[in-house]
Design an enzyme around this catalytic site. Structure first.
Site, PDB file in Angstrom:
ATOM      1  CB  CYS A 133      -0.993  -0.012   1.151  1.00 14.37           C
ATOM      2  SG  CYS A 133      -2.340   1.163   0.916  1.00 14.37           S
ATOM      3  CG  ASP A 202      -5.203   2.045   8.154  1.00 14.53           C
ATOM      4  OD1 ASP A 202      -4.423   1.358   7.478  1.00 14.53           O
ATOM      5  OD2 ASP A 202      -5.748   3.084   7.735  1.00 14.53           O
TER       6      ASP A 202
HETATM    7  P1  RI2 Z   1       0.363   6.325   6.982  1.00 10.59           P
HETATM    8  C1  RI2 Z   1      -3.571   3.602   4.534  1.00 10.59           C
HETATM    9  O1  RI2 Z   1      -4.954   3.483   4.456  1.00 10.59           O
HETATM   10  C2  RI2 Z   1      -2.865   2.274   4.367  1.00 10.59           C
HETATM   11  O2  RI2 Z   1      -3.553   1.195   4.974  1.00 10.59           O
HETATM   12  C3  RI2 Z   1      -1.559   2.587   5.058  1.00 10.59           C
HETATM   13  O3  RI2 Z   1      -0.819   1.433   5.380  1.00 10.59           O
HETATM   14  C4  RI2 Z   1      -2.083   3.329   6.285  1.00 10.59           C
HETATM   15  O4  RI2 Z   1      -3.138   4.138   5.788  1.00 10.59           O
HETATM   16  C5  RI2 Z   1      -1.063   4.131   7.047  1.00 10.59           C
HETATM   17  O5  RI2 Z   1      -0.608   5.210   6.315  1.00 10.59           O
HETATM   18  P2  RI2 Z   1      -5.826   4.178   3.255  1.00 10.59           P
HETATM   19  O6  RI2 Z   1      -6.139   5.570   3.745  1.00 10.59           O
HETATM   20  O7  RI2 Z   1      -0.357   6.905   8.140  1.00 10.59           O
HETATM   21  O8  RI2 Z   1      -5.074   4.117   1.976  1.00 10.59           O
HETATM   22  O9  RI2 Z   1       1.636   5.620   7.363  1.00 10.59           O
HETATM   23  O10 RI2 Z   1      -7.088   3.340   3.201  1.00 10.59           O
HETATM   24  O11 RI2 Z   1       0.554   7.304   5.847  1.00 10.59           O
END
Ligand code: RI2
Length: 316
Positions: A133, A202
């Site tokens: 991701c 998350d």
């Molecule tokens: P940072 C994202 O969720 C991903 O799951 C990623 O690993 C997590 O947030 C943490 O991201 P989404 O918003 O806080 O893409 O490290 O559903 O940037």
């Protein structure tokens, strides 16, 4: 109505952009929600304390409802309201909200820098790192290791259905870090050649389980099987006080059209689109936080120590 400065948007605008994933990333949604609450407090006209309080309560509910899984959003919103019950005037209340929101954002940004520094120690010269991701925290670690002169390469998963892996590949390429993209189902195939897995978070539950983008648990399983270190990069605002109360983390399910477009399959075909999953603590080697590199089993202590004594239960 939309305001143009991205950090000067109403709670409604921000909630909508979080829902549609225009604003995304667990830490970023929390910071933007905190700033939206500051904006609502400042834009509220009048000196009616109770009116301001209920205006902010409505904004808070709107933001909390935008995405259910990332606890950072909930922690960020709670932080903004810290000590506001003591305010006796609207101005006092407003300035507390402003101060808390700005402090939250500063703390979160500084946590990211510290995570970068600490996490970089886990990256060795010549490593092959796999990431899933798009996590700003995991990228901060890779960016810092690269800036220190370590040379390594990264495998980035596509991360269906939103393909946030493209963001990661772009971020890393901009930094000059060699990056190879793979589809999510290629993870086990390449894992035997990896040295380290770095992912974001998350939510981290009180038992140390990691809730992160769908597919993370499979990555962890493959890493465990191949004895590759699985490391999570997460600021302490990703730890969930609510899980101490026994609450289960709600896994967001999104629209089926994110997986298959309308008309691609006949209507009797059901599509299930959960966007997060849970990785058990036994598959996690360590969590890089701004207060140190810790084992997943330290999650309970982090919640109590960093997020407040009020989570400890006392018999009356
Ligand atoms: P940072 C994202 O969720 C991903 O799951 C990623 O690993 C997590 O947030 C943490 O991201 P989404 O918003 O806080 O893409 O490290 O559903 O940037």
């Amino acid at each position: 109505m939309c305001r143009t400065d991205t950090h000067r948007m109403s709670a409604e605008d921000v909630a909508e952009r979080i829902r549609s994933m225009e604003i995304r990333g667990a830490a970023e949604i929390a910071r933007r929600a905190a700033l939206a609450l500051r904006e609502e407090a400042e834009a509220y006209e009048g000196n009616d304390l109770e009116g301001l309080r209920s205006h902010l309560e409505r904004a808070k509910e709107l933001l909390l409802a935008s995405r259910p899984t990332a606890i950072s959003l909930w922690n960020g919103v709670q932080y903004v309201f810290k000590d506001t019950s003591k305010a006796t005037t609207a101005e006092e209340y407003r300035s507390k909200v402003r101060e808390n929101a700005e402090h939250f954002v500063k703390r979160s940004q500084s946590a990211l820098r510290t995570i970068g520094r600490l996490g970089a120690n886990r990256v060795r010269e010549g490593d092959r790192v796999l990431t899933h991701c798009n996590s700003k925290a995991a990228i901060a670690v890779m960016a810092e290791a690269w800036a220190q002169g370590k040379r390594f390469e990264v495998y980035a998963t596509e991360s269906r259905p939103w393909r946030q892996g493209l963001l990661t590949a772009n971020d890393l390429a901009r930094l000059g870090i060699p990056v190879t993209m793979i589809v999510d189902s290629a993870v086990r195939y390449v894992m035997k050649d990896m040295d380290l897995v770095l992912v974001g978070a998350d939510t981290i539950a009180s038992n140390g389980a990691l809730i992160n983008k769908i597919g993370t648990a499979q990555v962890a399983l493959a890493a465990h099987e191949a004895r590759v270190s699985f490391t999570v990069c997460a600021e302490t605002f990703k730890f969930s006080p609510r899980t101490i109360y026994g609450e289960l983390v709600k896994i967001e399910e999104r629209d089926p059209t994110e997986v298959v477009k309308e008309g691609e399959v006949p209507p009797q075909v059901k599509v299930f689109n959960p966007v997060f999953d849970a990785t058990p603590p036994e598959y996690i080697d360590s969590i890089v936080t701004e207060i140190g590199v810790i084992p997943p089993y330290a999650a309970y202590q982090v919640i109590i120590k960093e997020l407040g004594q009020e989570f400890i239960f006392h018999e009356e």
